[in-house]
Write an enzyme that holds these catalytic residues in place. Structure first.
Site, mmCIF file in Angstrom:
data_model
loop_
_atom_site.group_PDB
_atom_site.id
_atom_site.type_symbol
_atom_site.label_atom_id
_atom_site.label_comp_id
_atom_site.label_asym_id
_atom_site.label_seq_id
_atom_site.Cartn_x
_atom_site.Cartn_y
_atom_site.Cartn_z
ATOM 1 N N TRP A 154 -1.545 1.251 1.141
ATOM 2 C CA TRP A 154 -1.410 0.612 -0.167
ATOM 3 C C TRP A 154 -2.452 1.220 -1.109
ATOM 4 O O TRP A 154 -3.618 1.369 -0.752
ATOM 5 C CB TRP A 154 -1.617 -0.888 -0.021
ATOM 6 C CG TRP A 154 -1.552 -1.665 -1.297
ATOM 7 C CD1 TRP A 154 -0.600 -1.569 -2.275
ATOM 8 C CD2 TRP A 154 -2.473 -2.680 -1.728
ATOM 9 N NE1 TRP A 154 -0.882 -2.465 -3.295
ATOM 10 C CE2 TRP A 154 -2.011 -3.145 -2.981
ATOM 11 C CE3 TRP A 154 -3.625 -3.226 -1.171
ATOM 12 C CZ2 TRP A 154 -2.678 -4.145 -3.685
ATOM 13 C CZ3 TRP A 154 -4.286 -4.215 -1.864
ATOM 14 C CH2 TRP A 154 -3.816 -4.673 -3.108
ATOM 15 N N ASP A 235 -4.224 -6.489 7.652
ATOM 16 C CA ASP A 235 -3.716 -6.885 6.343
ATOM 17 C C ASP A 235 -2.289 -7.378 6.558
ATOM 18 O O ASP A 235 -1.392 -6.600 6.905
ATOM 19 C CB ASP A 235 -3.740 -5.694 5.383
ATOM 20 C CG ASP A 235 -3.323 -6.084 3.961
ATOM 21 O OD1 ASP A 235 -2.957 -7.255 3.740
ATOM 22 O OD2 ASP A 235 -3.339 -5.205 3.083
ATOM 23 N N LYS A 271 4.387 -12.619 -1.644
ATOM 24 C CA LYS A 271 5.745 -12.168 -1.337
ATOM 25 C C LYS A 271 6.542 -13.236 -0.602
ATOM 26 O O LYS A 271 7.662 -13.562 -0.980
ATOM 27 C CB LYS A 271 5.700 -10.886 -0.490
ATOM 28 C CG LYS A 271 4.857 -9.757 -1.071
ATOM 29 C CD LYS A 271 5.418 -9.223 -2.374
ATOM 30 C CE LYS A 271 4.766 -7.927 -2.809
ATOM 31 N NZ LYS A 271 3.322 -7.986 -3.018
#
Length: 425
Positions: A154, A235, A271
């Site tokens: 990311w 993560d 999300k």
């Protein structure tokens, strides 16, 4: 009457130039544009009705519209009826939320939870969780302050950990030739990393590639991490949103913990609950026992206090209500599964279209990848051509957000991708 003297007009342009030259900020250089926001800005400026934005990392429904989960609406209605106050939260956030978040991640039967040895704090979504974790490790991790990230990762990971005070290095992850996991390269790099290094691992739905290790590969990675005394920092931004199962998506975290690893964990509810702007997240560390947990939490508070003092309230209340009320929790699981399945269906439709169009290349990676993002394998010149000629916007590395595809645009997208690969666009 005596005339009043008026000051002479001054040469404004010269003064302005001198002021600019003397400005405190005159030496500040312009920063590079954000690659994702740049895609969105180009998309917004395009007036063609066929335009498609595949750069944004947010879920869209079958009509390409932002989607608010039904369980979120119901939680908000429930909270409004309680007429809650707007007082400050404690530094570590809403306890009913953080306790439920840890249970969701580690599992109700997790040994650290039963031993009351999970230090957990609410955070400003996943980014904030990573920043808290980075700052805590930079201050208290007793070994080298180096974190290894997968390459690619990311885009914000490097900046978050570098600005936390950690040295950032990378390990191999993605194989562009196969458009899949470079598992042998990943293993070799982790084995060669100095003992006690920190290693960041995407728990599920790797961003940006959409490529995850299998459960058997995760087990092998757990053994390597243990043999090398590496410290795993997970993560987990997409639990439930990747496969549709919160249990399946938490496999890596739960396996590592069951094998005796102490871990750090970043969680996001942007999300999987659609709480993007509410900024709901959690950071946690597994510790040896309840006494050590209390000491760690006391230092987490000291890390957080000068950052932002205490976290946002409303989103944490929404997430807590959903996670702690059985009916809403069941509805959430159904909704997040439906969102995941819509994205999976778009993967299959895109694959079928590209094959039926006789698009050169092997496209099975579109189906095997998981989560919101996909590394298509398209080149930078092809992505540029798709934007200029077909009004299709994505990042230059060929990453697309699968959530941007739907029944109204997937055929148009497929046809133009096929033309771009064939050199016919």
């Amino acid at each position: 009457m005596q005339a009043v003297a008026r000051p002479l007009a001054r040469a404004a342009p010269n003064n302005l130039r001198r002021a600019a030259a003397l400005s405190t900020w005159s030496t500040v250089p312009a920063g590079p544009p954000d690659p994702i926001l740049g895609v969105t800005e180009a998309f917004k400026a395009d007036k063609d009705p066929r335009k498609i934005n595949l750069g944004v990392g947010a879920y869209r429904d079958g009509d390409g519209k932002p989607y608010v989960l039904s369980c979120v609406r119901k939680a908000e209605q429930f909270l409004a009826a309680q007429n809650p106050d707007k007082e400050y939260l404690p530094i570590t956030g809403l306890a009913t939320f953080t306790k439920a978040a840890a249970k969701l991640a580690y599992g109700a039967d997790s040994a650290p939870l039963k031993a009351d040895s999970v230090a957990v704090t609410q955070s400003i979504s996943g980014t904030g969780a990573l920043r808290i974790g980075g700052a805590f490790l930079a201050r208290f991790y007793p070994h080298a302050k180096t974190i290894y990230l997968p390459f690619p990762s990311w885009g914000n990971h490097i900046a978050v950990f570098r600005d936390s005070g950690l040295e950032v290095k990378t390990y191999r992850y993605f194989d562009r030739k196969t458009v899949g996991l470079d598992f042998e390269g990943m293993k070799e790099d982790l084995k060669n990393a100095p003992a006690n290094s920190i290693v960041l691992l995407h728990a599920c739905a790797h961003n940006p590639t959409g490529v995850d290790p299998t459960p058997e590969q995760w087990k092998e990675l757990s053994n390597i991490v243990k043999e090398k005394s590496l410290f795993p920092f997970f993560d987990m931004a997409y639990q439930g949103f990747a496969s549709g199962s919160t249990t399946h998506d938490a496999f890596a975290v739960r396996h590592f913990v069951s094998e005796g690893h102490q871990v750090a964990l970043s969680q996001s509810f942007a999300k999987n609950m659609g709480l993007y702007g509410e900024r709901v997240g959690a950071f946690s560390l597994t510790t040896a026992d309840a006494e050590e947990r209390a000491r760690v939490e006391s230092q987490l508070k000291i890390v957080i206090r000068p950052m932002y003092s205490n976290p946002p309230l409303h989103g944490a209340r929404i997430a807590s209500t959903i996670l702690n009320q059985a009916e809403l929790y069941g509805e959430w699981e159904t909704e997040v599964k439906s969102m995941a399945e819509r994205i999976i269906s778009m993967r299959h439709k895109l694959y079928d279209n590209l094959v039926s169009l006789n698009t050169p290349g092997e496209w099975s990676h579109i189906k095997s990848q998981i989560g919101m993002f996909s590394f298509t394998g398209l080149t930078t010149p092809q992505t540029k051509e798709l934007a200029e000629k077909a009004h299709i916007y994505m990042t230059a590395d060929g990453r697309i957000s699968m959530a941007g595809l739907n029944g109204h645009n997937v055929d148009y997208f497929s046809e133009n991708v096929s033309k771009a690969v064939k050199g016919e666009l």
